[in-house]
Design a protein around this motif. Structure first.
Motif, PDB file in Angstrom:
ATOM      1  N   GLY A 148      18.220   5.709  19.850  1.00 37.72           N
ATOM      2  CA  GLY A 148      16.901   5.970  19.276  1.00 37.72           C
ATOM      3  C   GLY A 148      16.467   5.836  17.775  1.00 37.72           C
ATOM      4  O   GLY A 148      17.855   4.629  17.752  1.00 37.72           O
ATOM      5  N   HIS A 149      16.023   5.684  17.241  1.00 32.83           N
ATOM      6  CA  HIS A 149      15.301   4.590  15.457  1.00 32.83           C
ATOM      7  C   HIS A 149      14.464   6.057  14.943  1.00 32.83           C
ATOM      8  O   HIS A 149      13.948   6.822  15.784  1.00 32.83           O
ATOM      9  N   LEU A 150      14.419   4.844  13.514  1.00 26.51           N
ATOM     10  CA  LEU A 150      13.318   6.219  12.751  1.00 26.51           C
ATOM     11  C   LEU A 150      12.382   5.619  12.405  1.00 26.51           C
ATOM     12  O   LEU A 150      12.249   3.983  12.253  1.00 26.51           O
ATOM     13  N   ILE A 151      11.722   6.100  12.125  1.00 30.32           N
ATOM     14  CA  ILE A 151       9.827   5.578  11.475  1.00 30.32           C
ATOM     15  C   ILE A 151       9.198   6.607  10.418  1.00 30.32           C
ATOM     16  O   ILE A 151       9.468   7.914  10.120  1.00 30.32           O
ATOM     17  N   PRO A 152       8.435   6.258   9.469  1.00 26.78           N
ATOM     18  CA  PRO A 152       7.884   6.829   8.872  1.00 26.78           C
ATOM     19  C   PRO A 152       7.594   8.228   8.438  1.00 26.78           C
ATOM     20  O   PRO A 152       7.656   8.687   7.643  1.00 26.78           O
ATOM     21  N   ASP A 153       6.953   7.873   9.812  1.00 30.00           N
ATOM     22  CA  ASP A 153       5.781   9.257  10.076  1.00 30.00           C
ATOM     23  C   ASP A 153       6.965  10.559  10.396  1.00 30.00           C
ATOM     24  O   ASP A 153       6.294  11.524  10.060  1.00 30.00           O
ATOM     25  N   CYS A 154       7.706  10.375  10.527  1.00 26.64           N
ATOM     26  CA  CYS A 154       9.014  11.338  11.067  1.00 26.64           C
ATOM     27  C   CYS A 154       9.924  11.789   9.820  1.00 26.64           C
ATOM     28  O   CYS A 154      10.749  12.246   9.791  1.00 26.64           O
ATOM     29  N   LEU A 155       9.794  11.171   8.764  1.00 28.62           N
ATOM     30  CA  LEU A 155      10.155  11.507   7.386  1.00 28.62           C
ATOM     31  C   LEU A 155       9.328  12.613   6.705  1.00 28.62           C
ATOM     32  O   LEU A 155       8.335  12.456   6.132  1.00 28.62           O
ATOM     33  N   THR A 156      10.574  13.477   6.083  1.00 30.02           N
ATOM     34  CA  THR A 156       9.874  14.152   4.538  1.00 30.02           C
ATOM     35  C   THR A 156      11.254  13.408   3.066  1.00 30.02           C
ATOM     36  O   THR A 156      12.470  14.406   3.845  1.00 30.02           O
ATOM     37  N   ILE A 157      10.430  13.320   2.802  1.00 28.10           N
ATOM     38  CA  ILE A 157      11.798  13.331   1.514  1.00 28.10           C
ATOM     39  C   ILE A 157      11.378  13.808   0.132  1.00 28.10           C
ATOM     40  O   ILE A 157      10.100  13.203  -0.325  1.00 28.10           O
ATOM     41  N   LYS A 158      12.050  13.416  -0.567  1.00 28.84           N
ATOM     42  CA  LYS A 158      12.242  14.291  -1.798  1.00 28.84           C
ATOM     43  C   LYS A 158      11.155  12.697  -3.052  1.00 28.84           C
ATOM     44  O   LYS A 158      11.949  12.041  -3.009  1.00 28.84           O
ATOM     45  N   ARG A 159      10.327  13.462  -3.227  1.00 26.43           N
ATOM     46  CA  ARG A 159       9.637  12.162  -4.600  1.00 26.43           C
ATOM     47  C   ARG A 159      10.933  11.792  -5.060  1.00 26.43           C
ATOM     48  O   ARG A 159      11.488  10.157  -5.806  1.00 26.43           O
ATOM     49  N   LYS A 201       2.083   6.693  -7.595  1.00 27.77           N
ATOM     50  CA  LYS A 201       1.403   7.599  -7.718  1.00 27.77           C
ATOM     51  C   LYS A 201       1.318   9.129  -7.012  1.00 27.77           C
ATOM     52  O   LYS A 201       0.543   9.554  -7.316  1.00 27.77           O
ATOM     53  N   ALA A 202       2.468   9.872  -6.123  1.00 30.79           N
ATOM     54  CA  ALA A 202       2.505  11.020  -5.747  1.00 30.79           C
ATOM     55  C   ALA A 202       3.038  11.813  -7.260  1.00 30.79           C
ATOM     56  O   ALA A 202       3.598  10.974  -7.839  1.00 30.79           O
ATOM     57  N   ARG A 203       2.599  12.315  -6.989  1.00 30.84           N
ATOM     58  CA  ARG A 203       2.736  13.904  -8.142  1.00 30.84           C
ATOM     59  C   ARG A 203       3.530  14.823  -7.633  1.00 30.84           C
ATOM     60  O   ARG A 203       4.233  15.939  -8.186  1.00 30.84           O
ATOM     61  N   HIS A 204       3.800  15.123  -5.801  1.00 26.19           N
ATOM     62  CA  HIS A 204       4.452  16.336  -6.174  1.00 26.19           C
ATOM     63  C   HIS A 204       5.936  16.040  -5.030  1.00 26.19           C
ATOM     64  O   HIS A 204       5.619  14.969  -4.976  1.00 26.19           O
ATOM     65  N   THR A 205       6.356  17.185  -4.656  1.00 25.35           N
ATOM     66  CA  THR A 205       7.625  17.189  -5.287  1.00 25.35           C
ATOM     67  C   THR A 205       8.140  16.570  -3.409  1.00 25.35           C
ATOM     68  O   THR A 205       8.897  15.878  -3.098  1.00 25.35           O
ATOM     69  N   TYR A 206       7.798  16.448  -2.195  1.00 24.46           N
ATOM     70  CA  TYR A 206       7.985  15.472  -1.250  1.00 24.46           C
ATOM     71  C   TYR A 206       6.425  14.881  -1.205  1.00 24.46           C
ATOM     72  O   TYR A 206       5.910  14.592  -1.162  1.00 24.46           O
ATOM     73  N   ILE A 207       7.259  13.265  -0.620  1.00 29.13           N
ATOM     74  CA  ILE A 207       6.316  12.568   0.237  1.00 29.13           C
ATOM     75  C   ILE A 207       6.719  12.317   1.469  1.00 29.13           C
ATOM     76  O   ILE A 207       7.954  12.692   2.585  1.00 29.13           O
ATOM     77  N   THR A 208       5.665  12.009   1.941  1.00 30.05           N
ATOM     78  CA  THR A 208       5.631  12.046   3.275  1.00 30.05           C
ATOM     79  C   THR A 208       4.807  10.623   3.829  1.00 30.05           C
ATOM     80  O   THR A 208       3.506  10.526   3.291  1.00 30.05           O
ATOM     81  N   PHE A 209       4.496  10.346   5.061  1.00 26.92           N
ATOM     82  CA  PHE A 209       3.955   9.230   5.453  1.00 26.92           C
ATOM     83  C   PHE A 209       2.931   9.339   6.419  1.00 26.92           C
ATOM     84  O   PHE A 209       3.592  10.231   7.738  1.00 26.92           O
ATOM     85  N   LEU A 210       1.975   8.590   7.094  1.00 31.20           N
ATOM     86  CA  LEU A 210       1.304   9.030   8.001  1.00 31.20           C
ATOM     87  C   LEU A 210      -0.038   7.921   8.231  1.00 31.20           C
ATOM     88  O   LEU A 210      -0.957   8.173   7.078  1.00 31.20           O
ATOM     89  N   SER A 243       1.168  -0.978  -0.070  1.00 28.84           N
ATOM     90  CA  SER A 243       0.314  -0.188  -0.526  1.00 28.84           C
ATOM     91  C   SER A 243       0.975   1.421   0.116  1.00 28.84           C
ATOM     92  O   SER A 243       0.931   2.466  -0.601  1.00 28.84           O
ATOM     93  N   ARG A 244       2.061   1.043   0.918  1.00 25.77           N
ATOM     94  CA  ARG A 244       2.491   2.566   0.673  1.00 25.77           C
ATOM     95  C   ARG A 244       3.477   2.558  -0.807  1.00 25.77           C
ATOM     96  O   ARG A 244       3.892   3.707  -1.460  1.00 25.77           O
ATOM     97  N   ASN A 245       3.860   1.641  -1.248  1.00 28.18           N
ATOM     98  CA  ASN A 245       4.756   1.366  -3.135  1.00 28.18           C
ATOM     99  C   ASN A 245       3.473   1.574  -3.947  1.00 28.18           C
ATOM    100  O   ASN A 245       3.763   2.962  -4.252  1.00 28.18           O
ATOM    101  N   LEU A 246       2.396   2.085  -3.783  1.00 27.70           N
ATOM    102  CA  LEU A 246       1.147   2.085  -4.080  1.00 27.70           C
ATOM    103  C   LEU A 246       1.154   3.626  -4.520  1.00 27.70           C
ATOM    104  O   LEU A 246       0.945   4.379  -5.760  1.00 27.70           O
ATOM    105  N   GLY A 247       1.032   4.345  -3.066  1.00 26.49           N
ATOM    106  CA  GLY A 247       1.388   5.866  -2.214  1.00 26.49           C
ATOM    107  C   GLY A 247       2.592   6.206  -3.238  1.00 26.49           C
ATOM    108  O   GLY A 247       2.422   7.445  -3.685  1.00 26.49           O
ATOM    109  N   ILE A 248       3.399   5.582  -2.884  1.00 21.81           N
ATOM    110  CA  ILE A 248       4.786   6.317  -3.661  1.00 21.81           C
ATOM    111  C   ILE A 248       4.744   6.147  -4.930  1.00 21.81           C
ATOM    112  O   ILE A 248       5.056   7.645  -5.880  1.00 21.81           O
TER     113      ILE A 248
END
Length: 275
Positions: A110-121, A20-29, A13-18
């Motif tokens: 600590g560690h990271l999870i996708p909710d905390c990321l903002t990445i260039k598409r 289909k994304a069309r804007h400059t940045y991608i984040t997850f929630l 589902s997340r791969n499908l979101g990536i």
């Protein structure tokens, strides 16, 4: 949305979101979490300050929605419910080593999870980074590893949360009775990724050691010893760590040869050399 509304799992589902994304940045929630005011303020500042940045990571705030989620959280060994993220910024070139535990930083937790990321598409797509679709748990972790390996990630807001992460009775990890088995599957997937993408052997050996250490049935003893020896020969970082842990110990009484690695390997077999 998948064709015919089929539930294809978190990774697909997340791969499908990536895709289909069309804007400059991608984040997850996740559907049960929500963003806090000013979610992108620190991210915007980092991208302006570092033009070479592919992405920014911040912290998220954990809160317990019910007692079941709280009990499971502490049972899994997680500490507290405040922030999930890194305790301090990490150099982008060192982030992969730190997150994977290959070269841990004793001052950085600590560690990271996708909710905390903002990445260039475009960075995601050009690096062909995706979530593993074969895993039910730990898909986030392998995705984070890929991002840390291929991309330049800079720290954003680490001292405050940008997303509220809900811990509740329906979280997937709560209903997993054998977490070591799911972690074993995760490391197998990580090894496959590392081999397919031709990562340096030191990382492949590191992931294999992690896999073997999870459960005795994952690797026979001779495999553990062989892996130990191969790691020692191929990985200077592992060699230094091994020498430090076995300093001034030799196999032969007279010390004609000083190969601490063999002492360490035989220790795995519960053998002891008399001094």
């Amino acid at each position: 949305r998948h064709p015919h509304g089929t539930n294809c799992g978190e990774g697909a589902s997340r791969n499908l979101g990536i895709e289909k994304a069309r804007h400059t940045y991608i984040t997850f929630l996740d559907a049960d979490d929500f963003m806090l005011p000013g979610r992108f303020e620190a991210e915007r500042a980092v991208f302006e300050r570092y033009p070479d940045a592919d992405g920014v990571y911040s912290s998220v705030v954990n809160f317990f929605h019910d007692s079941t989620g709280e009990d499971a959280w502490f049972k899994r060994g997680f500490k507290g419910a405040s922030l999930t993220g890194l305790s301090e910024p990490a150099d982008p070139g060192s982030l992969f080593n730190i997150l994977t535990g290959y070269q841990p930083d004793q001052t950085l937790k600590g560690h990271l999870i996708p909710d905390c990321l903002t990445i260039k598409r475009e960075s995601l797509k050009s690096s062909r980074i995706s979530f593993p679709e074969e895993l039910r748990l730990h898909t986030d972790t392998l995705f984070i590893y890929q991002c840390a390996y291929y991309l330049k990630l800079y720290a954003g807001a680490l001292d405050r949360g940008i997303v509220m992460r809900r811990i509740h009775s329906n979280n997937a990890f709560i209903h997993e009775s054998d977490i070591q088995s799911t972690r074993s599957l995760f490391y197998l997937a990580t090894i496959r990724w590392a081999v397919k993408k031709k990562l340096p052997r030191r990382y492949i050996f590191h992931f294999r050691r992690r896999y073997c250490s999870l459960r005795p049935e994952n690797c026979q003893m001779f495999v553990r010893v062989l892996l130990h020896l191969r790691s020692y020969c191929a990985d200077p970082q592992y060699r230094r760590a091994t020498k430090a842990s076995a300093r001034n110990r030799t196999i032969l009484k007279k010390g004609v040869f000083s190969f601490p690695i063999f002492d360490e390997a035989f220790a795995l077999l519960n053998l002891r050399f008399k001094k």
